[in-house]
Scaffold this active site. Sequence first.
Site, PDB file in Angstrom:
ATOM      1  N   GLY A 258       0.808  -1.207   0.000  1.00  0.00           N
ATOM      2  CA  GLY A 258       0.000   0.000   0.000  1.00  0.00           C
ATOM      3  C   GLY A 258       0.845   1.262   0.000  1.00  0.00           C
ATOM      4  O   GLY A 258       0.490   2.255  -0.646  1.00  0.00           O
ATOM      5  N   ASP A 259       1.968   1.242   0.709  1.00  0.00           N
ATOM      6  CA  ASP A 259       2.859   2.400   0.731  1.00  0.00           C
ATOM      7  C   ASP A 259       3.505   2.608  -0.640  1.00  0.00           C
ATOM      8  O   ASP A 259       3.676   3.754  -1.091  1.00  0.00           O
ATOM      9  CB  ASP A 259       3.943   2.207   1.785  1.00  0.00           C
ATOM     10  CG  ASP A 259       3.375   2.159   3.189  1.00  0.00           C
ATOM     11  OD1 ASP A 259       2.307   2.751   3.415  1.00  0.00           O
ATOM     12  OD2 ASP A 259       4.004   1.528   4.059  1.00  0.00           O
TER      13      ASP A 259
END
Length: 300
Positions: A246-247
């Site tokens: 997600g990052d």
Amino acid sequence: MIIVIGSINLDLIATVERLPDPGETVAGDTFKTAPGGKGANQALAAARAGGEVRMIGAVGKDAFAAEALACLKEGKVELSGVDEVGTATGTAHILVDSHGENVIVVVPGANSAVMPGDLAKANPKKGDILLLQHEIPQATIEAALDAARTAGATTILNTAPFRTEAASCLAKADYVVANETEFDLYGELLQLRGRDRPARMKSFAESTGRTILVTLGGEGVLAATPETFFEVPALKIRPVDTVGAGDTFCGYLAAGLASGLGLKDALRRAAAAGSLACLKPGAQPAIPLAEEVDAALVGG
């Protein structure tokens, strides 16, 4: 310039055959450390995507600090806005099972010292992208969103990890990035109307004038702007470790928007990068380089 205000951690990672149930002890297979923290991960992803990146954050005066910053230094992220403070460097304690699923406990440490007064180091300007997450104090996040709007900068707020008290400030961000669980929880708090998730996303976008992006893991991402709704697929992969995916998505999204890509193209590149990040263990070590993402998009 992409300005990331957020957390810097050292990840302590153990692999296990399966994740333990509450009260259960299981035998681990391997252990290692790796630089992490949602802010640092996103800053490195934006840099590897080709962006010019400034990091605002804090580390402790301890043995973990140098390793926590190592990949950012190697990635040419500007670190003049990173302070050394008297508490321990933040840590994330991560268990990863044989299917690539994980559980994480984060100890904030120095990240709790990133305060509104540090925003002077960010100095956002018109045309900049300001990228935020929820691993620093809420007051700092809200002050940064306000400062960016005054300056004419574009803001991206990643809602991980979920915070009940953050619901009221989501509408301050130009782009909100949430996973499906986070969005559903915020939807309840904000009393968003709609029979399903896309309808509730449209409700948020239309009522706030902002863009909401909901990541679905291997299923890609949903996007609702005040004018339109669309889906972008992820690459079809067999995940090794989903930590940091997600990052990676958020960092590549910021870099894509900063480079002038339209939202759909920026999301397509970000989704591909997030997929590739699942093919290697760890957070920062797994973030793909721009040429790897470009090759995957051509191949896909």
